[in-house]
Design an enzyme around this catalytic site. Structure first.
Site, PDB file in Angstrom:
ATOM      1  N   ASP A 370       8.470   8.718  -6.131  1.00 21.45           N
ATOM      2  CA  ASP A 370       7.644   9.874  -6.513  1.00 21.45           C
ATOM      3  C   ASP A 370       6.298   9.862  -5.789  1.00 21.45           C
ATOM      4  O   ASP A 370       5.808   8.816  -5.380  1.00 21.45           O
ATOM      5  CB  ASP A 370       7.411   9.866  -8.032  1.00 21.45           C
ATOM      6  CG  ASP A 370       6.785   8.557  -8.515  1.00 21.45           C
ATOM      7  OD1 ASP A 370       7.193   7.489  -8.019  1.00 21.45           O
ATOM      8  OD2 ASP A 370       5.900   8.603  -9.383  1.00 21.45           O
ATOM      9  N   GLU A 371       5.739  11.021  -5.645  1.00 24.22           N
ATOM     10  CA  GLU A 371       4.320  11.225  -5.311  1.00 24.22           C
ATOM     11  C   GLU A 371       3.797  10.340  -4.190  1.00 24.22           C
ATOM     12  O   GLU A 371       2.856   9.575  -4.379  1.00 24.22           O
ATOM     13  CB  GLU A 371       3.466  10.958  -6.568  1.00 24.22           C
ATOM     14  CG  GLU A 371       3.816  11.864  -7.703  1.00 24.22           C
ATOM     15  CD  GLU A 371       3.163  11.428  -9.017  1.00 24.22           C
ATOM     16  OE1 GLU A 371       2.738  12.310  -9.762  1.00 24.22           O
ATOM     17  OE2 GLU A 371       3.092  10.208  -9.286  1.00 24.22           O
ATOM     18  N   THR A 372       4.386  10.483  -3.023  1.00 22.34           N
ATOM     19  CA  THR A 372       3.838   9.752  -1.876  1.00 22.34           C
ATOM     20  C   THR A 372       3.084  10.772  -1.026  1.00 22.34           C
ATOM     21  O   THR A 372       3.582  11.256  -0.014  1.00 22.34           O
ATOM     22  CB  THR A 372       4.959   9.085  -1.064  1.00 22.34           C
ATOM     23  OG1 THR A 372       5.888   8.501  -1.979  1.00 22.34           O
ATOM     24  CG2 THR A 372       4.397   7.981  -0.184  1.00 22.34           C
TER      25      THR A 372
END
Ligand code: TNX
Length: 556
Positions: A370-372
């Site tokens: 997630d959320e890179t």
């Protein structure tokens, strides 16, 4: 329609004949599966409710099928069916034994007895005894091998529970079902003595095979003893997966042989600057064992390629983006990334995932994803193209957050959906149509770190507020547009830890919403009803108080 279907499960089961003194009745106040409001509404004549009998089908002595009985109105998650009866009930006493009908049932009997001792203070010794006569016992009876039960759906977690004047019996084809049935029994035991149970028959099975709670150890560390307490809570609501978010920017919580700085440096921080902490391999396996005794599979997560600040501080060669990495105790997300083009990254992943696979008996490894925010989509894909096969190489099935849906998931990868944009939702639906299974954890219903109403000290609000009704009132199979209903593997509630400082804080965010998510995961959609749930779960408050659970007073 529901009654007609239900009847088939009872035809071969002479439960009431064994009951002796009990006459089975149903709640006559409603025919739609919802209970009426008057606990005394069951017919008083002792005769079966004519509305509940199916002409020509029921034989003498059998309980007629019908809606939830008055005596079972505190059951959460709501079972497929629960019937009550007039007549004498059963009281747990100093003479009661927990009887395992086979040696195979002994281990589950020990766990169940321990739970009931805590609730009642009674001695409740465990015996292995195959004789049919139950006396005043609670009997755990596995089906004979090769038989197909007629009184419940098939499946390892399905069970039938009967309470008569002579005792209580739980039948199931596997130990997991005996344990799930015992959780139902616990909810029929009054919070205080006398521990009298009314006659009842419950038949039940879960809707979804994956019912999880995620606990974030990275932002706030939980010693193993605290995790065991949380496992008790999770088990009581029939969850069967515990997803452990073991690593993030703020901390690395699991010892990995050959990588001492992960814990030596990476574990020494947490949100807000507290001392952090980590589990040794033995701690981790101890938690796994405790969960396994309750038929809960641990799903470990190593988040990557983002959420990796703690690992990079420990092993700086894991980054190549020119950022200066320092220990982080804030709550921003998305700033860290493993080096996509560096061989050191994949050597590291092979070591970490390999060791974790060795330590983990369950089938899954969760790799986050997630959320890179600092990687371009092509870099994310390039990373995942190399990271995903490592999981398979170590013999595990991969789970990742839903960003992987747009990042070329390998066949068999399971996608965990948490919400966000329409574009993300469309990518998950497309992946599901291509054969990927999906675990539903929509943040605006199932993120249990959202504030309830907005005024509380604990929790965050980026996905809105999630009051108890919101955590209850959603339908996993239709929540995500375009998702085939049969792609839903299950449901997960996620307890992120940014605002949590103690296990009491965790309980405040979990209770009562953990029960709402449990019912979305376990119960049939036609049995679910908010007003009814609210009444049933209200009866659990006394138990939560007795166990010292710091629940949020959000039901009234
Ligand atoms: C989102 S959605 C996160 C976590 C945070 C959480 C806080 C997702 C997979 N990740 O990193 O802790 O929000 O609510």
């Amino acid at each position: 329609m529901q009654r007609r279907r239900a009847l088939a499960f009872f035809l071969a089961v002479p439960i009431a004949a064994a009951a002796g003194t009990a006459v089975w009745v149903t709640d006559s106040s409603s025919s739609d599966g919802n209970p009426g409001t008057d606990p005394g509404a069951a017919p008083g004549s002792g005769a079966p409710d004519p509305g509940g009998a199916e002409p020509g089908a029921a034989e003498a002595g059998e309980p007629p099928p019908g809606p939830l009985a008055a005596d079972a109105r505190g059951l959460v998650p709501i079972p497929i069916e629960a019937l009550g009866a007039k007549g004498a009930g059963w009281t747990l006493s100093r003479d009661t034994r927990v009887r395992a009908a086979t040696e195979a049932a002994r281990a589950v009997a020990e766990v169940v007895a321990a739970e009931l001792r805590t609730a009642t203070g009674l001695p409740l010794p465990v015996v292995v005894d195959a004789r049919a006569h139950a006396g005043t016992d609670l009997s755990l009876v596995p089906d004979p091998p090769g038989t197909t039960p007629a009184d419940r759906p098939a499946g390892d977690e399905a069970y039938a529970l009967t309470v008569t004047a002579g005792g209580a019996t739980i039948r199931a084809s596997a130990p997991a079902g005996l344990y799930r049935g015992a959780q139902t029994l616990r909810q029929l035991v009054p919070a205080r003595a006398p521990f009298e149970l009314r006659p009842a028959v419950v038949r039940d099975a879960p809707r979804y095979p994956y019912r999880g709670i995620m606990i974030d150890l990275a932002r706030h560390f939980y010693p193993p003893a605290e995790m065991r307490r949380l496992i008790d809570h999770i088990a009581a609501y029939k969850f069967n997966h515990l997803h452990l978010h073991l690593t993030d920017d703020q901390g690395w919580r699991i010892a990995i042989e050959g990588r001492p700085r992960l814990t030596g440096i990476g574990a020494s921080t947490q949100v807000g600057g507290g001392p952090g902490g980590f589990w040794t391999a033995a701690d981790y396996q101890g938690v796994i064992g405790y969960a396994a005794e309750r038929f809960i599979t641990v799903v470990p997560e190593i988040d990557m390629p983002g959420h990796t600040n703690a690992a990079i501080v420990a092993y700086p060669e894991l980054a190549c983006d020119g950022r200066k990495y320092a220990p982080y105790t804030g709550t921003q997300v998305g700033f860290s990334a493993l080096c996509v083009d560096g061989e050191a990254t994949y050597t590291f992943l092979d070591e970490v995932l390999g060791r974790l696979a060795e330590l983990t008996p369950g089938p899954y490894l969760h790799i986050g994803g997630d959320e890179t925010h600092t990687l371009k989509p092509a870099q994310y894909r390039a990373f995942m193209a190399r990271a995903q096969p490592i999981v398979a190489r170590h013999g595990k099935q991969l789970i990742a957050w839903h960003q992987l849906a747009a990042g070329d998931p390998v066949p068999g990868a399971i996608i965990e959906y948490w919400g966000a944009s329409k574009q993300d939702a469309a990518a998950v639906a497309a992946a599901a149509r291509a054969g990927h299974k999906v675990v539903m954890a929509p943040a605006d219903h199932a993120y249990l770190d959202m504030k309830y109403a907005g005024g509380e000290r604990l929790g965050v609000t980026w996905a809105g507020t999630v009051d108890v009704r919101t955590s209850y009132d959603w339908e996993p199979s239709t929540h995500l547009p375009g998702l085939p209903a049969d792609a839903v593997l299950g449901v997960e509630g996620a307890l992120w830890g940014e605002t949590i400082k103690s296990v009491a804080d965790a309980e405040y965010l979990l209770f009562p919403r953990i029960a709402a998510v449990a019912e979305a995961a376990w119960s049939r959609p036609e049995r679910r009803d908010w007003a009814d749930f609210r009444t049933r779960i209200g009866t659990h408050e006394a138990r939560w108080q007795a166990r010292g659970i710091n629940y949020a007073r959000k039901l009234s």
